[in-house]
Design an enzyme around this catalytic site. Structure first.
Site, short mmCIF file in Angstrom:
data_model
loop_
_atom_site.label_atom_id
_atom_site.label_comp_id
_atom_site.label_asym_id
_atom_site.label_seq_id
_atom_site.Cartn_x
_atom_site.Cartn_y
_atom_site.Cartn_z
N ILE A 147 0.76 -1.18 0.20
CA ILE A 147 0.04 -0.12 0.02
C ILE A 147 0.90 1.25 -0.12
O ILE A 147 0.57 2.29 -0.86
CB ILE A 147 -0.97 0.12 1.25
N ASP A 166 10.75 2.48 6.55
CA ASP A 166 10.33 1.12 6.88
C ASP A 166 11.74 0.34 6.98
O ASP A 166 12.60 0.40 6.02
CB ASP A 166 9.84 0.69 5.57
N ALA A 226 -4.34 2.05 8.35
CA ALA A 226 -3.72 0.81 8.84
C ALA A 226 -4.63 -0.17 10.00
O ALA A 226 -5.39 -0.73 9.71
CB ALA A 226 -2.49 0.88 9.10
N ARG A 227 -4.22 0.13 11.16
CA ARG A 227 -4.98 -0.21 12.08
C ARG A 227 -4.67 0.73 13.39
O ARG A 227 -3.87 1.38 13.86
CB ARG A 227 -4.19 -1.70 12.89
N ASP A 251 -9.61 5.64 9.33
CA ASP A 251 -10.60 4.60 8.89
C ASP A 251 -10.69 3.21 9.55
O ASP A 251 -11.40 2.19 9.34
CB ASP A 251 -10.00 4.10 7.33
N GLU A 256 -14.64 -1.80 16.59
CA GLU A 256 -15.38 -1.69 15.59
C GLU A 256 -16.87 -2.21 15.38
O GLU A 256 -16.52 -3.75 15.67
CB GLU A 256 -14.57 -1.97 14.12
N HIS A 275 -13.75 1.93 8.28
CA HIS A 275 -13.34 0.79 7.76
C HIS A 275 -13.54 0.41 6.17
O HIS A 275 -13.93 -0.64 5.92
CB HIS A 275 -13.28 -0.40 8.66
N ALA A 278 -10.94 -0.61 1.79
CA ALA A 278 -10.66 -1.66 0.80
C ALA A 278 -11.94 -2.11 0.04
O ALA A 278 -12.03 -3.17 -0.62
CB ALA A 278 -10.20 -2.98 1.31
N1 LIG Z 1 -8.45 0.05 6.10
C1 LIG Z 1 -8.45 -1.07 5.41
O1 LIG Z 1 -9.61 -1.46 5.03
C2 LIG Z 1 -7.24 -1.92 5.17
C3 LIG Z 1 -6.93 -2.47 4.02
C4 LIG Z 1 -6.01 -3.36 3.76
C5 LIG Z 1 -4.89 -3.10 4.70
N2 LIG Z 1 -4.96 -2.36 5.71
C6 LIG Z 1 -3.92 -2.23 6.82
O2 LIG Z 1 -2.75 -2.07 6.08
C7 LIG Z 1 -1.38 -2.83 6.64
C8 LIG Z 1 -0.56 -2.70 5.32
O3 LIG Z 1 -0.93 -3.37 4.31
P1 LIG Z 1 0.00 -3.79 3.01
O4 LIG Z 1 -0.81 -4.56 1.92
O5 LIG Z 1 0.78 -2.74 2.59
O6 LIG Z 1 1.00 -4.66 3.96
P2 LIG Z 1 2.37 -5.04 3.12
O7 LIG Z 1 2.82 -6.42 4.14
O8 LIG Z 1 2.77 -5.16 1.78
O9 LIG Z 1 3.26 -3.92 3.89
C9 LIG Z 1 3.47 -3.56 5.29
C10 LIG Z 1 4.89 -2.89 5.52
O10 LIG Z 1 5.21 -2.31 6.60
C11 LIG Z 1 6.52 -2.56 7.07
N3 LIG Z 1 6.68 -2.62 8.32
C12 LIG Z 1 6.56 -3.77 9.24
N4 LIG Z 1 6.94 -3.13 10.57
C13 LIG Z 1 7.15 -1.92 10.36
C14 LIG Z 1 7.63 -1.04 11.47
N5 LIG Z 1 8.02 -1.31 12.74
N6 LIG Z 1 7.82 0.39 10.90
C15 LIG Z 1 7.70 0.72 9.54
N7 LIG Z 1 7.39 -0.23 8.82
C16 LIG Z 1 7.15 -1.52 9.19
C17 LIG Z 1 6.62 -3.98 6.62
O11 LIG Z 1 8.38 -3.77 6.07
C18 LIG Z 1 6.31 -3.75 5.02
O12 LIG Z 1 6.90 -3.26 4.13
C19 LIG Z 1 -2.16 -4.13 6.83
O13 LIG Z 1 -1.23 -4.89 7.76
C20 LIG Z 1 -3.47 -3.93 7.40
O14 LIG Z 1 -3.54 -3.95 8.71
C21 LIG Z 1 -5.96 -1.80 6.15
O1 LIG Z 2 -12.27 -6.56 4.47
C1 LIG Z 2 -12.05 -5.52 4.42
O2 LIG Z 2 -12.74 -4.50 3.62
C2 LIG Z 2 -11.01 -4.67 5.29
C3 LIG Z 2 -9.82 -5.68 5.59
C4 LIG Z 2 -8.54 -4.81 5.77
O3 LIG Z 2 -8.51 -4.33 6.91
C5 LIG Z 2 -7.27 -5.83 5.51
O4 LIG Z 2 -6.49 -6.01 6.44
O5 LIG Z 2 -7.14 -6.08 4.40
#
Ligand SMILES: NC(=O)c1ccc[n+]([C@@H]2O[C@H](COP(=O)([O-])OP(=O)(O)OC[C@H]3O[C@@H](n4cnc5c(N)ncnc54)[C@H](O)[C@@H]3O)[C@@H](O)[C@H]2O)c1
Ligand SMILES: O=C(O)CC[C@@H](O)C(=O)O
Length: 313
Positions: A147, A166, A226-227, A251, A256, A275, A278
């Site tokens: 992302i 990162d 993210a979270r 988000d 939740e 949330h 996605a």
């Molecule tokens: N709001 C939503 O609907 C939604 C949707 C998708 C993902 N997410 C959240 O977004 C997060 C990231 O998704 P992604 O697909 O990019 O995952 P990803 O695994 O591709 O990328 C996560 C990145 O975070 C880095 N990371 C880990 N620990 C770290 C730290 N201490 N400091 C800095 N960077 C660090 C990792 O090296 C990695 O490059 C997911 O884990 C999820 O919790 C939320």
């Molecule tokens: O299902 C969703 O839309 C959210 C999931 C999202 O938080 C994820 O970690 O990919």
């Protein structure tokens, strides 16, 4: 028998039914899940918590399949110890989440939701809606994975300086995206907008706390898609109330759905969304297929395509 903890697109049900009976539990409580998981072979989970207690109650479970990326709601360690696969769906939702993040950046920096509220209330107070132009400002991306990298790419047309932190990504990756690699303190000090794209785990819980929020510019905005628990809630509340941070777009929430009395949602400089980063048709259709295909593979004795753990043989 397979359990689904939240409603699933029809296509998913169809795939899962090829390997057994499917039971849909709509947002079960822990108590219900612990009872229902006992005889399940597979569980597809969106937001429900698959805790140690749940996993230990199961007698036949072979796979916990996350309908999404973040597996923070699953006790991966216990599953691994018990030889249960945990899978997720990496990268499929990354473009939609990155697009939504750009939307949150614009919304919070240009006060778009307040403008919408005003006009619908029959008000015209333009002077209260002075925003921040993005051109020439600094975007700080924390977590440069699927992302984070896409946010960097999509924001490029806005002519911002983009920096990122990162510790697990190679320097070449940052160069490839034309992004400056910095340490977390530098990012917090220099960014006009800070956006979080890292997983929630032991290391990242509370990563952005009181100390970190005292470093940021008072004119800066924080975006969290993210979270929630990556940011200490009460430190964030104080920073926003004391105007040490200009605003936040969020988000994700610790509980939740959040209570309507959640103090964060009461603040005028906070934008909240349920949330939905996605939640696009394109993503949901692709995710359901990937997540269910892995269930079928595991129940047919094959290795899943998207494991987040491994099982020693
Ligand atoms: N709001 C939503 O609907 C939604 C949707 C998708 C993902 N997410 C959240 O977004 C997060 C990231 O998704 P992604 O697909 O990019 O995952 P990803 O695994 O591709 O990328 C996560 C990145 O975070 C880095 N990371 C880990 N620990 C770290 C730290 N201490 N400091 C800095 N960077 C660090 C990792 O090296 C990695 O490059 C997911 O884990 C999820 O919790 C939320
Ligand atoms: O299902 C969703 O839309 C959210 C999931 C999202 O938080 C994820 O970690 O990919």
């Amino acid at each position: 028998m397979h359990i689904i903890t939240e409603p699933l697109l029809e296509e998913g049900l169809r795939i899962l039914q090829t390997v057994g009976e499917v039971k849909v539990l709509e947002h079960p409580s822990q108590e219900v899940l612990v009872k229902e998981i006992v005889d399940a072979d597979a569980i597809v989970v969106k937001f429900a918590k698959v805790t140690r207690e749940c996993i230990e109650a199961s007698k036949r479970l072979k796979i916990i399949a996350k309908h999404g990326v973040g597996v923070d709601n699953i006790d991966v360690e216990t599953a691994t110890q018990r030889g249960i696969w945990v899978t997720n769906v990496p990268s499929v939702n990354a473009d939609s989440v990155a697009e939504f993040t750009v939307g949150l950046i614009l919304a919070v920096a240009r006060k778009i939701p307040e403008g919408v509220e005003q006009i619908k209330a029959g008000e015209w107070r333009r002077e209260s809606l002075l925003g921040m132009e993005l051109k020439g400002k600094c975007l700080g991306i924390v977590g440069f994975g699927n992302i984070g990298q896409r946010v960097a790419r999509k924001i490029s047309g806005f002519e911002m300086r983009v920096i990122a932190y990162d510790p697990y990504v190679s320097e070449e990756k940052f160069l490839q995206y034309g992004v400056e690699l910095v340490d977390l303190n530098t990012l917090l000090k220099e960014a006009d907008i800070i956006t979080l794209h890292l997983p929630l785990n032991r290391e990242t819980r509370g990563l952005i706390g009181e100390k970190e929020l005292r470093i940021v510019k008072s004119s800066a905005f924080l975006i969290n898609a993210a979270r929630s628990e990556i940011v200490e809630k009460y430190a964030l509340l104080s920073a926003l109330k004391e105007k040490r941070l200009a605003g936040a777009a969020i988000d994700v929430f610790d509980n939740e759905p959040p209570s309507p009395d959640d103090p964060l949602l009461k603040l005028p400089n906070v934008i909240g969304t349920p949330h939905i980063a996605a939640m696009t048709r394109e993503v949901q259709e692709k995710i359901v297929k990937t997540v269910c295909d892995d269930v079928v593979r595991v129940l047919n004795g094959q290795v899943p395509l998207n494991p987040v753990n491994w099982v020693e043989t």
